[in-house]
Design a protein around this motif. Sequence first.
Motif, PDB file in Angstrom:
ATOM      1  N   VAL A  20     -34.222 -31.231   9.647  1.00 43.09           N
ATOM      2  CA  VAL A  20     -33.567 -30.369   8.920  1.00 43.09           C
ATOM      3  C   VAL A  20     -33.634 -30.356   7.430  1.00 43.09           C
ATOM      4  CG1 VAL A  20     -31.145 -29.409   8.286  1.00 43.09           C
ATOM      5  CG2 VAL A  20     -31.551 -30.146  10.688  1.00 43.09           C
ATOM      6  N   THR A  21     -33.835 -31.307   6.786  1.00 42.97           N
ATOM      7  CA  THR A  21     -33.922 -31.661   5.335  1.00 42.97           C
ATOM      8  C   THR A  21     -35.536 -30.984   5.012  1.00 42.97           C
ATOM      9  OG1 THR A  21     -32.600 -33.560   5.073  1.00 42.97           O
ATOM     10  CG2 THR A  21     -34.321 -33.126   3.482  1.00 42.97           C
ATOM     11  N   ARG A  22     -36.480 -31.466   6.023  1.00 36.85           N
ATOM     12  CA  ARG A  22     -37.803 -30.699   5.917  1.00 36.85           C
ATOM     13  C   ARG A  22     -37.770 -29.383   5.946  1.00 36.85           C
ATOM     14  NH1 ARG A  22     -42.226 -33.153   5.541  1.00 36.85           N
ATOM     15  NH2 ARG A  22     -43.448 -31.437   6.777  1.00 36.85           N
ATOM     16  N   TRP A  23     -36.907 -28.675   6.684  1.00 35.93           N
ATOM     17  CA  TRP A  23     -36.719 -27.350   6.813  1.00 35.93           C
ATOM     18  C   TRP A  23     -36.181 -26.470   5.721  1.00 35.93           C
ATOM     19  CZ3 TRP A  23     -34.049 -27.628  12.275  1.00 35.93           C
ATOM     20  CH2 TRP A  23     -34.746 -27.821  13.294  1.00 35.93           C
ATOM     21  N   THR A  24     -35.383 -27.290   4.964  1.00 36.71           N
ATOM     22  CA  THR A  24     -34.654 -26.573   3.866  1.00 36.71           C
ATOM     23  C   THR A  24     -34.781 -27.201   2.753  1.00 36.71           C
ATOM     24  OG1 THR A  24     -32.637 -28.216   4.159  1.00 36.71           O
ATOM     25  CG2 THR A  24     -32.731 -26.021   5.534  1.00 36.71           C
ATOM     26  N   GLY A  25     -34.997 -28.471   2.316  1.00 34.94           N
ATOM     27  CA  GLY A  25     -35.110 -29.125   1.260  1.00 34.94           C
ATOM     28  C   GLY A  25     -33.816 -29.549   0.579  1.00 34.94           C
ATOM     29  N   ASN A  26     -32.643 -29.235   1.606  1.00 40.41           N
ATOM     30  CA  ASN A  26     -31.524 -29.874   1.242  1.00 40.41           C
ATOM     31  C   ASN A  26     -31.262 -31.296   2.144  1.00 40.41           C
ATOM     32  OD1 ASN A  26     -31.211 -26.870   1.105  1.00 40.41           O
ATOM     33  ND2 ASN A  26     -29.523 -27.526  -0.142  1.00 40.41           N
ATOM     34  N   ASP A  27     -30.524 -32.319   1.373  1.00 34.31           N
ATOM     35  CA  ASP A  27     -30.193 -33.241   1.952  1.00 34.31           C
ATOM     36  C   ASP A  27     -29.351 -33.124   3.189  1.00 34.31           C
ATOM     37  OD1 ASP A  27     -30.029 -36.103   2.608  1.00 34.31           O
ATOM     38  OD2 ASP A  27     -28.492 -36.496   1.056  1.00 34.31           O
ATOM     39  N   THR A  28     -29.530 -33.596   4.391  1.00 36.73           N
ATOM     40  CA  THR A  28     -28.691 -33.404   5.519  1.00 36.73           C
ATOM     41  C   THR A  28     -27.720 -34.541   5.854  1.00 36.73           C
ATOM     42  OG1 THR A  28     -30.434 -32.163   6.554  1.00 36.73           O
ATOM     43  CG2 THR A  28     -28.877 -32.716   8.063  1.00 36.73           C
ATOM     44  N   ARG A  29     -26.346 -34.152   5.750  1.00 39.05           N
ATOM     45  CA  ARG A  29     -25.530 -35.348   5.971  1.00 39.05           C
ATOM     46  C   ARG A  29     -24.655 -35.149   7.585  1.00 39.05           C
ATOM     47  NH1 ARG A  29     -24.057 -37.672   1.153  1.00 39.05           N
ATOM     48  NH2 ARG A  29     -25.827 -37.609  -0.232  1.00 39.05           N
ATOM     49  N   PRO A  30     -25.169 -36.083   8.479  1.00 35.97           N
ATOM     50  CA  PRO A  30     -24.674 -35.810   9.699  1.00 35.97           C
ATOM     51  C   PRO A  30     -23.243 -36.574   9.657  1.00 35.97           C
ATOM     52  CG  PRO A  30     -26.807 -36.659   9.941  1.00 35.97           C
ATOM     53  CD  PRO A  30     -26.382 -36.711   8.675  1.00 35.97           C
ATOM     54  N   LEU A  31     -22.087 -35.895  10.166  1.00 33.25           N
ATOM     55  CA  LEU A  31     -20.710 -36.508  10.542  1.00 33.25           C
ATOM     56  C   LEU A  31     -20.562 -36.766  11.837  1.00 33.25           C
ATOM     57  CD1 LEU A  31     -18.051 -37.419   9.080  1.00 33.25           C
ATOM     58  CD2 LEU A  31     -17.407 -35.051   9.294  1.00 33.25           C
ATOM     59  N   GLU A  32     -20.432 -38.106  12.198  1.00 31.88           N
ATOM     60  CA  GLU A  32     -20.361 -38.317  13.811  1.00 31.88           C
ATOM     61  C   GLU A  32     -19.066 -38.921  14.192  1.00 31.88           C
ATOM     62  OE1 GLU A  32     -23.962 -40.432  14.793  1.00 31.88           O
ATOM     63  OE2 GLU A  32     -24.460 -40.480  12.687  1.00 31.88           O
ATOM     64  N   PHE A  33     -18.594 -38.456  15.398  1.00 28.74           N
ATOM     65  CA  PHE A  33     -17.296 -38.879  16.061  1.00 28.74           C
ATOM     66  C   PHE A  33     -17.763 -39.017  17.578  1.00 28.74           C
ATOM     67  CE2 PHE A  33     -15.713 -36.567  12.485  1.00 28.74           C
ATOM     68  CZ  PHE A  33     -14.943 -37.719  11.835  1.00 28.74           C
ATOM     69  N   THR A  34     -17.320 -39.874  18.167  1.00 31.47           N
ATOM     70  CA  THR A  34     -17.251 -39.875  19.597  1.00 31.47           C
ATOM     71  C   THR A  34     -16.028 -39.271  20.104  1.00 31.47           C
ATOM     72  OG1 THR A  34     -15.933 -42.039  19.976  1.00 31.47           O
ATOM     73  CG2 THR A  34     -18.309 -42.181  19.775  1.00 31.47           C
ATOM     74  N   GLU A  35     -15.963 -39.005  21.489  1.00 34.15           N
ATOM     75  CA  GLU A  35     -14.751 -38.247  21.732  1.00 34.15           C
ATOM     76  C   GLU A  35     -13.504 -39.198  21.955  1.00 34.15           C
ATOM     77  OE1 GLU A  35     -15.709 -35.695  25.680  1.00 34.15           O
ATOM     78  OE2 GLU A  35     -17.236 -37.200  25.737  1.00 34.15           O
ATOM     79  N   ALA A  36     -13.692 -40.357  22.006  1.00 32.08           N
ATOM     80  CA  ALA A  36     -12.699 -41.503  22.054  1.00 32.08           C
ATOM     81  C   ALA A  36     -12.279 -41.699  20.723  1.00 32.08           C
ATOM     82  CB  ALA A  36     -13.286 -42.837  22.627  1.00 32.08           C
ATOM     83  N   GLU A  37     -12.923 -41.437  19.650  1.00 27.65           N
ATOM     84  CA  GLU A  37     -12.300 -41.387  18.329  1.00 27.65           C
ATOM     85  C   GLU A  37     -11.569 -40.323  17.902  1.00 27.65           C
ATOM     86  OE1 GLU A  37     -15.901 -44.179  15.832  1.00 27.65           O
ATOM     87  OE2 GLU A  37     -16.364 -41.999  16.242  1.00 27.65           O
TER      88      GLU A  37
END
Length: 210
Positions: A153-170
């Motif tokens: 995604v960063t290559r597609w846009t030039g912008n830093d991509t920041r994933p925010l992850e959670f599990t279902e349990a969290e």
Amino acid sequence: MDLSRPLMTVTPTVDGDVLAVLASHDGIFTSGQLHRLLARHSEEGIRKVLRRLTKQGVVESDRVGNAFAYRLNRDHLAAEYIIGLARIQKTLLERIEDRLESWQVPPVYAAVFGSVARGEMTQDSDLDLLLIRPDDADGDRWTAQVDEMAIEVTRWTGNDTRPLEFTEAELAGRAYDEAVLRDVARNGLTVAGSRAWLADHLALVSGGDG
């Protein structure tokens, strides 16, 4: 990439902003109407651009009363490329959707949020991506997928991509920033799963506060 001004990728001038509006709508616009949408530019500057683009044939003009109205000439050889740039945010979301569908361990839910969803993304903005991981997911495989997508995604846009992850349990355990998730539920751009799933889950969690 500045998704709020998509033609900035090729031209930083008034021309790009004018073409982005004309390419995104099938209707006609007077210079005054365009000025109201593009208040950062003067109406005279917009008129000059419209005259220049009309001479190039990429914009068509018609007299409406005492004014001229303008529209994109969609038969022009350059029109498909202009339209492609104008819809670049939609293309980005479609690419992300396609990648997520190909994952060996797909997310339960995913959405783009933050400045992209607000229509405020600039070349300096991060691209925020929420990913909800299944509880039974293989951790190594999941992490590899997320890392690969962030790079892509960063290559597609030039912008830093920041994933925010959670599990279902969290989520069930409320180990998350509830304000962020509620913002995603209201304004996020869903790219996997159903927004209703997230909204229903948050309603259930809130209902359990007692």
